[in-house]
Design a protein around this motif. Structure first.
Motif, PDB file in Angstrom:
ATOM      1  N   LYS A 196       0.822  -1.204   0.000  1.00  0.00           N
ATOM      2  CA  LYS A 196       0.000   0.000   0.000  1.00  0.00           C
ATOM      3  C   LYS A 196       0.859   1.258   0.000  1.00  0.00           C
ATOM      4  O   LYS A 196       1.644   1.476   0.925  1.00  0.00           O
ATOM      5  N   TYR A 252      -7.970  -6.404   2.344  1.00  0.00           N
ATOM      6  CA  TYR A 252      -8.971  -6.114   1.334  1.00  0.00           C
ATOM      7  C   TYR A 252      -9.322  -7.421   0.612  1.00  0.00           C
ATOM      8  O   TYR A 252      -8.840  -8.492   0.965  1.00  0.00           O
ATOM      9  N   GLU A 280     -10.924  -5.077  -4.809  1.00  0.00           N
ATOM     10  CA  GLU A 280     -12.211  -4.529  -4.415  1.00  0.00           C
ATOM     11  C   GLU A 280     -12.131  -3.958  -3.010  1.00  0.00           C
ATOM     12  O   GLU A 280     -11.607  -4.600  -2.093  1.00  0.00           O
ATOM     13  N   SER A 281     -12.635  -2.747  -2.837  1.00  0.00           N
ATOM     14  CA  SER A 281     -12.591  -2.098  -1.531  1.00  0.00           C
ATOM     15  C   SER A 281     -13.485  -0.874  -1.543  1.00  0.00           C
ATOM     16  O   SER A 281     -13.637  -0.212  -2.565  1.00  0.00           O
ATOM     17  N   GLY A 328     -13.214  -0.186  -6.259  1.00  0.00           N
ATOM     18  CA  GLY A 328     -11.952  -0.496  -5.604  1.00  0.00           C
ATOM     19  C   GLY A 328     -10.822   0.315  -6.193  1.00  0.00           C
ATOM     20  O   GLY A 328     -11.010   1.472  -6.571  1.00  0.00           O
TER      21      GLY A 328
END
Length: 377
Positions: A111, A135, A184-185, A202
């Motif tokens: 991230k 996630y 996807e988030s 996402g």
């Protein structure tokens, strides 16, 4: 040989003085020991230890070579689990925007948390955190070849004669990058490229070079200019893409024009591409799969270096190179969804500020919630 060696030394001095480092900070929040390795594409990577201890941080440096900037990959993975690796792509060209891309795995999430340009635009710095996947699992992005990007490269013959190679197009490097994964988030997001994929919300990540470029030299409307038109085919649609064209000094040096006489032996002539407009990351819709008039102007000037390998003075060219780091061609903080609002015989998207005389399509942007729609008249 007597003439070549001093020139190479001057090139090295200019590169060293300008600096085009990529500094990557990796924080291990996965609570397990991780191993990492580097792959250098341009420049030199620092000698790295082999492990990032649990809950510790390390810094990786990519340093430039002569006029190439720095570029490479860092792979991070659990001990003896190479298939579960995450990767970070680092790129800071000599002239051009610095970029990065991260790639997660089913076990680890990479991230980005902070991105900045340092040293008056010459160095790039990225902070990432590695954690256990919180996630949804990464989905491989299907890359089609439906899209096309077209534009021109122009320079004034009075200032820039030509590159030393022929055809001229061989002096440039074109790069189009597409994401390789979708996670996807519902957020929150930091620096990721947000969007939707297969109806899910996402962010996109990863990086893969796509497309194939061809060039054509044409007669310019202004006889004092050289114009090269390029076409990039095989560009994916419906996902955000990043694109840039830069001069490549590993391929060719450049000759100054008659209005740019060499001031002295301590000077070297440097040429770069500068986009005619600033765009955000672009997603080409399948119904509007051609992006036109992504144009570049080439500019060049003599840079002076002193005996201590430093650039003497902050010339206009030095400042312009620094500003180029913050002047993206297609990348940016947002995403534009190109949506056709009126049926037209030609599926062409163009920006008014960038149109040439050969383009007769009048384009008007209409801002709506969540999209920038293109109206053709």
């Amino acid at each position: 040989m007597k003439k070549i060696l001093p020139l190479l030394l001057i090139h090295f001095f200019v590169t060293a003085a300008c600096a085009q480092n990529f500094i990557l900070h990796i924080k291990n929040n996965a609570h397990i020991n991780l191993t990492y390795s580097t792959e250098v594409l341009h420049g030199i990577a620092s000698q790295l230890p082999q492990q990032i201890a649990a809950d510790q941080s390390i810094t990786v440096y990519f340093n430039p070579n002569i006029f190439t900037g720095s570029e490479g990959y860092v792979s991070i993975f659990p001990d003896n689990q190479l298939n579960d690796r995450v990767t970070v792509y680092c790129d800071n060209p000599f002239i051009g925007e610095g970029t990065y891309a991260v790639n997660s795995s089913s076990l680890l999430l990479c991230k980005p948390t902070k991105w900045q340009i340092l040293n008056k635009g010459n160095d790039c710095e990225l902070f990432v955190e590695i954690s256990s996947t919180t996630y949804g699992k990464p989905t491989v992005v299907a890359l089609n070849t439906n899209g096309t990007i077209k534009g021109s490269l122009l320079w004034d013959k009075n200032n820039i004669q030509s590159p030393e190679v022929n055809p001229y197009s061989n002096a440039f490097t074109c790069k189009v990058l597409a994401p390789t994964q979708f996670i996807e988030s519902a957020g929150p997001f930091t620096l990721e490229r947000t969007g939707t994929y297969n109806g899910r919300k996402g962010f996109f990540e990863g990086s893969k070079e796509v497309g194939s470029v061809t060039y054509e030299t044409v007669a310019s409307f202004n006889p004092n200019f050289v114009e090269i038109r390029y076409t990039v085919t095989g560009v994916p649609t419906d996902i955000p893409i990043i694109m840039d064209i830069t001069t490549d000094y590993t391929k060719s040096n450049w000759l100054a024009g008659p209005q740019k006489p060499k001031p002295g032996n301590e000077y070297v002539f440097v040429v770069g591409t500068f986009p005619s407009t600033v765009k955000s990351t672009v997603t080409l819709d399948n119904n509007l799969a051609q992006l036109n008039a992504v144009d570049f102007n080439c500019d060049g000037d003599w840079l002076k270096v002193d005996p201590n390998t430093g650039i003497v003075g902050g010339s206009a060219m030095v400042n312009k190179i620094a500003a180029r780091k913050n002047m993206p061609v297609l990348p940016g903080s947002g995403m534009i969804v190109a949506t056709k609002t009126v049926t037209a015989s030609s599926q062409v998207m163009a920006t008014p500020a960038m149109q040439t005389k050969t383009q007769q399509v009048e384009v008007q942007k209409v801002r709506t919630a969540g999209a920038v729609k293109i109206r053709q008249q």
